[in-house]
Design an enzyme around this catalytic site. Structure first.
Site, short mmCIF file in Angstrom:
data_model
loop_
_atom_site.label_atom_id
_atom_site.label_comp_id
_atom_site.label_asym_id
_atom_site.label_seq_id
_atom_site.Cartn_x
_atom_site.Cartn_y
_atom_site.Cartn_z
N ALA A 325 8.12 -33.09 -16.90
CA ALA A 325 7.89 -32.78 -15.49
C ALA A 325 6.39 -32.73 -15.21
O ALA A 325 5.63 -32.17 -15.99
CB ALA A 325 8.53 -31.43 -15.14
N ALA A 326 5.98 -33.34 -14.11
CA ALA A 326 4.55 -33.39 -13.79
C ALA A 326 3.94 -32.01 -13.66
O ALA A 326 2.77 -31.79 -13.99
CB ALA A 326 4.35 -34.19 -12.50
N CYS A 327 4.73 -31.03 -13.20
CA CYS A 327 4.21 -29.68 -13.01
C CYS A 327 4.08 -28.92 -14.32
O CYS A 327 3.67 -27.77 -14.34
CB CYS A 327 5.09 -28.90 -12.04
SG CYS A 327 6.85 -29.11 -12.31
N HIS A 328 4.42 -29.56 -15.45
CA HIS A 328 4.27 -28.93 -16.76
C HIS A 328 3.15 -29.59 -17.55
O HIS A 328 3.09 -29.45 -18.77
CB HIS A 328 5.57 -29.04 -17.57
CG HIS A 328 6.73 -28.35 -16.94
ND1 HIS A 328 8.03 -28.57 -17.30
CD2 HIS A 328 6.77 -27.43 -15.93
CE1 HIS A 328 8.84 -27.82 -16.57
NE2 HIS A 328 8.09 -27.13 -15.73
N SER A 329 2.27 -30.33 -16.89
CA SER A 329 1.30 -31.17 -17.59
C SER A 329 0.30 -30.39 -18.43
O SER A 329 -0.37 -30.96 -19.28
CB SER A 329 0.55 -32.04 -16.57
OG SER A 329 -0.11 -31.22 -15.64
#
Length: 418
Positions: A325-329
């Site tokens: 997920a992009a928000c976990h980068s």
């Protein structure tokens, strides 16, 4: 922005034009989902919509308890172990504060889904909400939301006869809209979350509520000027809402063509990965026998030591992708909790890459992406081989001497040319 810049609550012409545009957008979203315009509440995005549903369910539970004189304690919410953080984190926070209890049902390693029987087995007398995403954002696996809603409707009839609170049903449809059929009548949910940027719209969102404030309770998280029938006050962002409506119109008209194109390109991508790296080196993390998945998502691992997803992407020159997920980068090389929940071994999950194709992605783009991945892997493996050679006994010193001699020789050549 230029012709309808007025406040939608104002009575002058530009305000009326803004209000008209918002009404048209509401109708477009309703048409896309098979709902009614009055069921659509505009929000800042999916996170706000998800939080609003959780907040509503808890408050509704307490209001019902006060009304009956019964006290069943703390509201309980059931969800899956692979939900977006905008579901998981509010529930964890409410748990820490003692304001709600939550059960995170694990997905089946056989199907990648939260099985309906497992979700229902987690229901308690004080359960007030079940929230299950429509499609997972990392694996693309589509969840059995329609069956879950049907089973909960039957369960609610028995609960009503027993004096137990009604269970509300919510689905976060962020990943599914624009990539497959989404019809709230077929899904049978009380609430559905809409996220604009997932279907080429602006970065705002909306919440579908089946009869907001009547059939489906809805309580505001904010209080202010009364916009959105006071469910979500605050002066409306007319340009973003208009853009969301236009994106919804495109989905309503073209979703079948979008789906067919993306599935064709995604399948070509997976074939090219196998042909380029070999079937033994590619593990598809989103392949679960018997489960349907999104048309655009490919989650895979290139097997081998030192090929963590983040390291591979760091060596790519043109590919734009993520490891989950992009928000976990910011979470480094730790394996995705979603993949681990699906039964993917840690050594495979840490190598995961998620590639998503879009409406305009062509096979030529896939060829470039796979070529980029191949060069990145080759570079990493060359670097690893050099490090291994350097670490061999007796080689390190000789290597330094060789480098020193080479450097001296190069300096002589350079000075000679100068």
């Amino acid at each position: 922005m230029c012709q309808a810049w007025g406040n939608p609550s104002s009575s002058h012409p530009t305000g009326k034009k803004a209000k008209e545009l918002i009404g048209c957008a509401r109708e477009s979203l309703a048409r896309m989902l098979g709902g009614r315009p009055e069921d659509i509440i505009f929000t800042s995005g999916g996170t706000e919509a998800n939080n609003m549903v959780i907040h509503t369910a808890c408050r509704h539970f307490h209001e019902n308890q006060r009304g009956t004189g019964d006290n069943r304690g703390t509201p309980h919410i059931v969800t899956s172990s692979v939900e977006h953080d905008s579901i998981r984190l509010p529930l964890e926070q409410l748990g820490r504060e003692g304001l709600a209890e939550a059960t995170f049902v694990p997905v089946s390693p056989l199907s990648g889904q939260a099985e309906v029987d497992d979700v229902l087995a987690a229901v308690r007398p004080n359960t007030c909400l079940v929230s299950l995403m429509l499609a997972n954002n990392e694996t693309g696996i589509i969840m059995p939301v329609a069956e879950l809603s049907r089973r909960i409707r039957a369960l609610n009839q028995r609960r009503t006869a027993e004096g137990l609170p009604r269970i509300l049903v919510h689905t976060d449809a962020a990943q599914m809209i624009g990539k497959g059929r989404v019809d709230v009548r077929e899904l049978g949910v009380d609430y559905l979350t809409i996220v604009g940027h997932k279907f080429h719209g602006p970065r705002i969102g909306a919440l579908y509520a089946h009869g907001p404030g009547t059939t489906a309770p809805l309580h505001p998280m904010l209080f202010g000027g009364g916009q959105e029938r006071s469910f979500r006050p605050g002066t409306e962002n007319t340009p973003m809402i208009a853009g969301l409506g236009q994106a919804a119109e495109l989905v309503s008209t073209n979703w079948e063509a979008y789906e067919a194109h993306m599935q064709d390109v995604r399948d070509y991508l997976e074939a090219r990965l196998e042909a380029s790296f070999g079937k033994q080196r590619i593990h598809f993390n989103s392949h679960f026998k018997g489960s349907k998945r999104l048309c655009n998502t490919c989650n895979f691992s290139i097997l081998g030591p030192g090929l963590q997803g983040r390291r591979v992407l760091a060596h790519c020159k043109v590919l734009l992708a993520s490891v989950g997920a992009a928000c976990h980068s910011e979470k480094g090389d730790r394996p995705s909790p979603v993949l681990l929940s699906c039964g993917i071994p840690p050594e495979v999950a840490q190598n995961a890459l998620r590639l998503s194709v879009g409406r305009s992605t062509a096979r030529a783009d896939v060829d470039r992406a796979v070529q980029d991945l191949m060069q990145a892997v080759e570079q990493l493996e060359r670097d690893q081989a050099a490090e291994t050679l350097e670490s061999l006994p007796g080689h390190h010193t000789a290597g330094r001497a060789s480098i020193a001699n080479s450097t001296c020789s190069s300096r002589k050549q350079v000075s000679g040319q100068l």
